[in-house]
Design a protein around this motif. Structure first.
Motif, PDB file in Angstrom:
ATOM      1  N   TYR A 148      -4.960   7.721   0.957  1.00  0.00           N
ATOM      2  CA  TYR A 148      -4.639   6.522   0.201  1.00  0.00           C
ATOM      3  C   TYR A 148      -4.234   6.908  -1.218  1.00  0.00           C
TER       4      TYR A 148
ATOM      5  N   ARG B 158     -13.983  -3.550   6.699  1.00  0.00           N
ATOM      6  CA  ARG B 158     -13.125  -4.644   7.165  1.00  0.00           C
ATOM      7  C   ARG B 158     -13.806  -5.970   6.850  1.00  0.00           C
ATOM      8  N   SER B 159     -13.066  -6.835   6.145  1.00  0.00           N
ATOM      9  CA  SER B 159     -13.554  -8.186   5.858  1.00  0.00           C
ATOM     10  C   SER B 159     -12.382  -9.141   5.924  1.00  0.00           C
ATOM     11  N   PRO B 160     -12.593 -10.355   6.363  1.00  0.00           N
ATOM     12  CA  PRO B 160     -11.486 -11.316   6.432  1.00  0.00           C
ATOM     13  C   PRO B 160     -10.847 -11.501   5.061  1.00  0.00           C
ATOM     14  N   GLY B 161      -9.520 -11.393   5.032  1.00  0.00           N
ATOM     15  CA  GLY B 161      -8.795 -11.648   3.793  1.00  0.00           C
ATOM     16  C   GLY B 161      -8.776 -10.513   2.800  1.00  0.00           C
ATOM     17  N   ILE B 162      -9.521  -9.440   3.095  1.00  0.00           N
ATOM     18  CA  ILE B 162      -9.539  -8.295   2.174  1.00  0.00           C
ATOM     19  C   ILE B 162      -8.948  -7.096   2.889  1.00  0.00           C
ATOM     20  N   VAL B 163      -8.097  -6.367   2.186  1.00  0.00           N
ATOM     21  CA  VAL B 163      -7.453  -5.196   2.778  1.00  0.00           C
ATOM     22  C   VAL B 163      -8.027  -3.939   2.127  1.00  0.00           C
ATOM     23  N   TYR B 164      -8.732  -3.149   2.892  1.00  0.00           N
ATOM     24  CA  TYR B 164      -9.371  -1.950   2.369  1.00  0.00           C
ATOM     25  C   TYR B 164      -8.551  -0.707   2.712  1.00  0.00           C
ATOM     26  N   GLU B 165      -8.693   0.315   1.871  1.00  0.00           N
ATOM     27  CA  GLU B 165      -7.995   1.571   2.175  1.00  0.00           C
ATOM     28  C   GLU B 165      -8.681   2.290   3.324  1.00  0.00           C
ATOM     29  N   GLN B 166      -7.891   3.086   4.016  1.00  0.00           N
ATOM     30  CA  GLN B 166      -8.414   3.880   5.127  1.00  0.00           C
ATOM     31  C   GLN B 166      -8.548   5.332   4.695  1.00  0.00           C
TER      32      GLN B 166
ATOM     33  N   ASN C  59      -5.907  -9.959   9.406  1.00  0.00           N
ATOM     34  CA  ASN C  59      -5.714  -8.519   9.268  1.00  0.00           C
ATOM     35  C   ASN C  59      -6.583  -7.729  10.236  1.00  0.00           C
TER      36      ASN C  59
ATOM     37  N   HIS D 289       0.839  -1.196   0.000  1.00  0.00           N
ATOM     38  CA  HIS D 289       0.000   0.000   0.000  1.00  0.00           C
ATOM     39  C   HIS D 289       0.870   1.240   0.000  1.00  0.00           C
TER      40      HIS D 289
ATOM     41  N   GLY E 163      -3.026  -9.776   4.176  1.00  0.00           N
ATOM     42  CA  GLY E 163      -4.402 -10.106   3.820  1.00  0.00           C
ATOM     43  C   GLY E 163      -4.983 -11.173   4.725  1.00  0.00           C
TER      44      GLY E 163
ATOM     45  N   ARG F  83       0.573  -4.623   4.158  1.00  0.00           N
ATOM     46  CA  ARG F  83      -0.587  -5.025   4.949  1.00  0.00           C
ATOM     47  C   ARG F  83      -0.947  -6.460   4.616  1.00  0.00           C
TER      48      ARG F  83
ATOM     49  N   TYR G  75       0.432   5.403   0.864  1.00  0.00           N
ATOM     50  CA  TYR G  75      -0.331   6.540   1.342  1.00  0.00           C
ATOM     51  C   TYR G  75       0.574   7.762   1.239  1.00  0.00           C
TER      52      TYR G  75
END
Lengths: 112, 115
Positions: A46, B96-104, A96, A34, A93, A91, A36
């Motif tokens: 981001y 937030r979801s298991p296994g997925i990385v989301y931007e903040q 997490n 990632h 996966g 980050r 930022y």
């Protein structure tokens, strides 16, 4: 989370491309890369992220080495507004919690 | 149509006082964070809430107490303020979801100065 290494600072001329490098030799298979950035007196924002393939969006491009041990954020035409601190963050996966671990980042100066 | 907002933007107070910082997001996210940026510009996670449940507490002194009344709000209350608490505090939110990385998405920050 694995560690990243970035140069402390870089300079660029306005309207020229900028290549911001990041080393992450201990990256694991589930780590996303990632980026930022933090403009002066603002919160981080981001920029882009990727896993294995190169990625493009309206802000930048992300080039990821084949072995994934390094990556490069590319700003195609730097503007004065791109002067900021750029953070390269890994980050996972899996397992997490979502937290971002910020390093020192690269301070980008853009000269007119 | 601000995405992540914080109040106040600036806060100047004396040592020993108690103060609160508020954060609200209108992005429909289920996870919110507090980060602290010290005078050397080093950014560090403090807390995170997911659906009103605390999921990250990074060895922050007990004087700091986050509270999440609902998914869209995360407040930070600080008791007995000390000089070392002077910093910029950023709120952020994400999905937030298991296994997925989301931007903040980050708020504009609250600059706290303790005198």
């Amino acid at each position: 989370d694995a560690k990243t290494t970035q140069p402390n600072s870089m300079e660029s001329n306005e309207e020229e491309p900028v290549h911001l490098p990041c080393n992450h030799s201990t990256i694991s298979g589930t780590d996303y890369i990632h980026w930022y950035r933090q403009l002066p007196s603002q919160g981080p924002e981001y920029v882009i992220h990727g896993l294995t393939s190169n990625v493009n969006n309206r802000m930048a491009s992300l080039a990821i080495a084949e072995d994934r041990k390094s990556s490069t954020l590319i700003l195609h035409r730097a503007t004065l507004r791109d002067a900021a601190v750029y953070y390269c963050i890994l980050r996972s996966g899996s397992g997490n919690t979502g937290k971002l671990i910020f390093g020192q980042g690269t301070t980008l100066q853009v000269k007119p | 149509d601000t995405a992540v907002s914080q109040t106040p933007k600036y806060l100047v107070t004396q040592m020993g006082n108690d103060k609160s910082i508020k954060c609200e997001q209108n992005l429909g996210h289920d996870t919110m964070y507090w980060y602290k940026q010290d005078s050397k510009k080093f950014l560090k996670i403090m807390f995170s809430y997911n659906n009103k449940e605390l999921i990250i507490n990074e060895t922050v002194p007990n004087r700091f107490s986050p509270k999440s009344p609902d998914k869209a709000h995360l407040n930070l209350h600080i008791n007995s303020l000390e000089l070392g608490d002077s910093a910029v505090y950023f709120c952020a939110s994400s999905l937030r979801s298991p296994g997925i990385v989301y931007e903040q998405y980050f708020g504009p920050g609250t600059r706290l100065t303790v005198t």
